[in-house]
Design a protein around this motif. Structure first.
Motif, PDB file in Angstrom:
ATOM      1  N   THR A   1       0.836  -1.194   0.000  1.00  0.00           N
ATOM      2  CA  THR A   1       0.000   0.000   0.000  1.00  0.00           C
ATOM      3  C   THR A   1       0.871   1.245   0.000  1.00  0.00           C
ATOM      4  OG1 THR A   1      -1.762   1.219   1.138  1.00  0.00           O
ATOM      5  CG2 THR A   1      -0.178   0.072   2.526  1.00  0.00           C
ATOM      6  N   ASP A   2       0.452   2.246  -0.768  1.00  0.00           N
ATOM      7  CA  ASP A   2       1.120   3.539  -0.735  1.00  0.00           C
ATOM      8  C   ASP A   2       0.287   4.549   0.051  1.00  0.00           C
ATOM      9  OD1 ASP A   2      -0.984   3.891  -2.482  1.00  0.00           O
ATOM     10  OD2 ASP A   2       0.246   4.438  -4.209  1.00  0.00           O
ATOM     11  N   ASN A   3      -0.697   4.034   0.782  1.00  0.00           N
ATOM     12  CA  ASN A   3      -1.510   4.860   1.670  1.00  0.00           C
ATOM     13  C   ASN A   3      -0.758   4.993   2.998  1.00  0.00           C
ATOM     14  OD1 ASN A   3      -3.360   6.066   3.332  1.00  0.00           O
ATOM     15  ND2 ASN A   3      -5.025   4.616   2.943  1.00  0.00           N
ATOM     16  N   THR A   4      -0.127   6.129   3.193  1.00  0.00           N
ATOM     17  CA  THR A   4       0.712   6.305   4.377  1.00  0.00           C
ATOM     18  C   THR A   4      -0.079   6.287   5.683  1.00  0.00           C
ATOM     19  OG1 THR A   4       0.587   8.717   4.086  1.00  0.00           O
ATOM     20  CG2 THR A   4       2.484   7.575   3.111  1.00  0.00           C
ATOM     21  N   VAL A   5      -1.383   6.472   5.607  1.00  0.00           N
ATOM     22  CA  VAL A   5      -2.211   6.402   6.810  1.00  0.00           C
ATOM     23  C   VAL A   5      -2.163   4.990   7.406  1.00  0.00           C
ATOM     24  CG1 VAL A   5      -4.575   6.574   7.691  1.00  0.00           C
ATOM     25  CG2 VAL A   5      -3.730   8.248   6.031  1.00  0.00           C
ATOM     26  N   LEU A   6      -1.998   3.993   6.528  1.00  0.00           N
ATOM     27  CA  LEU A   6      -1.981   2.610   6.990  1.00  0.00           C
ATOM     28  C   LEU A   6      -0.635   2.195   7.567  1.00  0.00           C
ATOM     29  CD1 LEU A   6      -3.983   0.839   4.126  1.00  0.00           C
ATOM     30  CD2 LEU A   6      -4.800   1.577   6.371  1.00  0.00           C
ATOM     31  N   ARG A   7       0.368   3.045   7.426  1.00  0.00           N
ATOM     32  CA  ARG A   7       1.683   2.700   7.968  1.00  0.00           C
ATOM     33  C   ARG A   7       1.610   2.433   9.471  1.00  0.00           C
ATOM     34  NH1 ARG A   7       6.572   3.578   6.214  1.00  0.00           N
ATOM     35  NH2 ARG A   7       5.941   5.145   4.691  1.00  0.00           N
ATOM     36  N   ARG A   8       0.873   3.284  10.182  1.00  0.00           N
ATOM     37  CA  ARG A   8       0.749   3.122  11.623  1.00  0.00           C
ATOM     38  C   ARG A   8       0.141   1.767  11.970  1.00  0.00           C
ATOM     39  NH1 ARG A   8       0.578   6.647  15.834  1.00  0.00           N
ATOM     40  NH2 ARG A   8       2.162   7.709  14.578  1.00  0.00           N
ATOM     41  N   ASP A   9      -0.819   1.314  11.171  1.00  0.00           N
ATOM     42  CA  ASP A   9      -1.439   0.012  11.422  1.00  0.00           C
ATOM     43  C   ASP A   9      -0.429  -1.121  11.224  1.00  0.00           C
ATOM     44  OD1 ASP A   9      -4.038   1.080  11.939  1.00  0.00           O
ATOM     45  OD2 ASP A   9      -4.320   1.337   9.799  1.00  0.00           O
ATOM     46  N   VAL A  10       0.387  -0.986  10.193  1.00  0.00           N
ATOM     47  CA  VAL A  10       1.419  -2.000   9.949  1.00  0.00           C
ATOM     48  C   VAL A  10       2.403  -2.027  11.120  1.00  0.00           C
ATOM     49  CG1 VAL A  10       3.340  -2.662   8.462  1.00  0.00           C
ATOM     50  CG2 VAL A  10       1.224  -1.825   7.446  1.00  0.00           C
ATOM     51  N   GLU A  11       2.804  -0.859  11.578  1.00  0.00           N
ATOM     52  CA  GLU A  11       3.749  -0.770  12.679  1.00  0.00           C
ATOM     53  C   GLU A  11       3.153  -1.303  13.976  1.00  0.00           C
ATOM     54  OE1 GLU A  11       4.966   3.301  12.763  1.00  0.00           O
ATOM     55  OE2 GLU A  11       6.265   3.100  11.005  1.00  0.00           O
ATOM     56  N   ASN A  12       1.881  -1.025  14.203  1.00  0.00           N
ATOM     57  CA  ASN A  12       1.238  -1.503  15.421  1.00  0.00           C
ATOM     58  C   ASN A  12       1.179  -3.025  15.476  1.00  0.00           C
ATOM     59  OD1 ASN A  12       0.817   1.079  16.401  1.00  0.00           O
ATOM     60  ND2 ASN A  12      -1.280   1.233  15.635  1.00  0.00           N
ATOM     61  N   LEU A  13       1.006  -3.651  14.312  1.00  0.00           N
ATOM     62  CA  LEU A  13       0.957  -5.118  14.281  1.00  0.00           C
ATOM     63  C   LEU A  13       2.291  -5.737  14.677  1.00  0.00           C
ATOM     64  CD1 LEU A  13      -1.146  -6.109  11.123  1.00  0.00           C
ATOM     65  CD2 LEU A  13      -1.677  -6.532  13.526  1.00  0.00           C
ATOM     66  N   ALA A  14       3.359  -4.959  14.553  1.00  0.00           N
ATOM     67  CA  ALA A  14       4.674  -5.484  14.922  1.00  0.00           C
ATOM     68  C   ALA A  14       4.745  -5.799  16.411  1.00  0.00           C
ATOM     69  CB  ALA A  14       5.758  -4.471  14.557  1.00  0.00           C
ATOM     70  N   ASN A  15       3.877  -5.176  17.195  1.00  0.00           N
ATOM     71  CA  ASN A  15       3.882  -5.395  18.641  1.00  0.00           C
ATOM     72  C   ASN A  15       2.860  -6.435  19.084  1.00  0.00           C
ATOM     73  OD1 ASN A  15       5.840  -3.326  19.105  1.00  0.00           O
ATOM     74  ND2 ASN A  15       4.224  -1.803  18.792  1.00  0.00           N
ATOM     75  N   VAL A  16       2.187  -7.040  18.111  1.00  0.00           N
ATOM     76  CA  VAL A  16       1.176  -8.049  18.431  1.00  0.00           C
ATOM     77  C   VAL A  16       1.815  -9.432  18.466  1.00  0.00           C
ATOM     78  CG1 VAL A  16      -0.941  -9.169  17.627  1.00  0.00           C
ATOM     79  CG2 VAL A  16      -0.684  -6.687  17.417  1.00  0.00           C
ATOM     80  N   ASP A  17       1.518 -10.191  19.504  1.00  0.00           N
ATOM     81  CA  ASP A  17       1.992 -11.571  19.590  1.00  0.00           C
ATOM     82  C   ASP A  17       1.260 -12.385  18.533  1.00  0.00           C
ATOM     83  OD1 ASP A  17       2.650 -14.184  20.192  1.00  0.00           O
ATOM     84  OD2 ASP A  17       2.353 -13.952  22.350  1.00  0.00           O
TER      85      ASP A  17
END
Length: 212
Positions: free
Chosen positions: A150-166
């Motif tokens: 995705t080139d929708n930068t708004v979704l970047r935060r969602d991708v980053e947040n998933l990095a902290n999910v077990d």
């Protein structure tokens, strides 16, 4: 007396030969510097992050973000390493993707079966850039992986947040699937081939699997 001297001499030669052979092996397999430590390199491929305090690669997703260097001819981003764990795979994909024209900021999440990439671009051909980013990721991960971009930068935060999910948590799969649905609203590039869609999924992948 002469026999004793001869026997001692042969023992000395044998011992020296053994030491020389052992030192030769160490020169090739154990020294650092310009030589290759075979045992350590093999270990690094499977567990390179263990000594760096990275998360347990068997229980977590791998996440890495890279930005293109503002310096001209800065090749530090080209120090690409081979690795088999998720975080290292994310590292390689992010680094390689920043080499793509018009792509300057890449966040990559690697799960057990997908690669999710959010990137910043000023490309006039969004579908072409999406195709380039996607194929870059596919060149790194095993072929059964599906890649979403995705080139929708708004979704970047969602991708980053998933990095902290077990990744073993009950809600992890729902969160990943929900983000994939949002990412697919962005260009995904060309179909991989006649039997695989833009993300590398086949008809068989959709049978008995979560709807993505």
């Amino acid at each position: 007396m002469k026999k004793l001297v001869i026997i001692l001499g042969l023992c000395t030669v044998t011992a020296l030969t053994g030491c020389t052979k052992d030192m030769s092996n160490r020169d090739v397999y154990e020294e650092s510097g310009n030589t290759i430590n075979v045992n350590n390199k093999r270990h690094d491929l499977y567990n390179e992050g263990a000594s760096r305090g990275m998360r347990n690669v068997s229980n977590n997703y791998g996440f890495v973000r890279h930005q293109k260097s503002p310096l001209m001819n800065d090749n530090t981003a080209n120090d690409h390493y081979s690795a088999l764990d998720r975080e290292q795979a994310a590292n390689i994909i992010s680094k390689l993707s920043t080499d793509i024209p018009n792509v300057s900021d890449v966040s990559t999440l690697v799960t057990d079966q997908e690669v999710l990439i959010a990137y910043n671009t000023d490309s006039k051909d969004r579908n072409l850039t999406a195709d380039q980013v996607k194929k870059t990721a596919m060149s790194v991960v095993p072929r059964y992986y599906h890649v979403y971009v995705t080139d929708n930068t708004v979704l970047r935060r969602d991708v980053e947040n998933l990095a902290n999910v077990d990744s073993t948590s009950r809600n992890a799969r729902n969160l990943v699937n929900g983000l994939i649905t949002q990412m697919k609203k962005s260009p995904q590039g060309q179909r991989i081939n006649a039997s695989e869609d833009e993300n590398g999924r086949t008809a068989d992948d959709n049978i008995g699997r979560d709807n993505r």
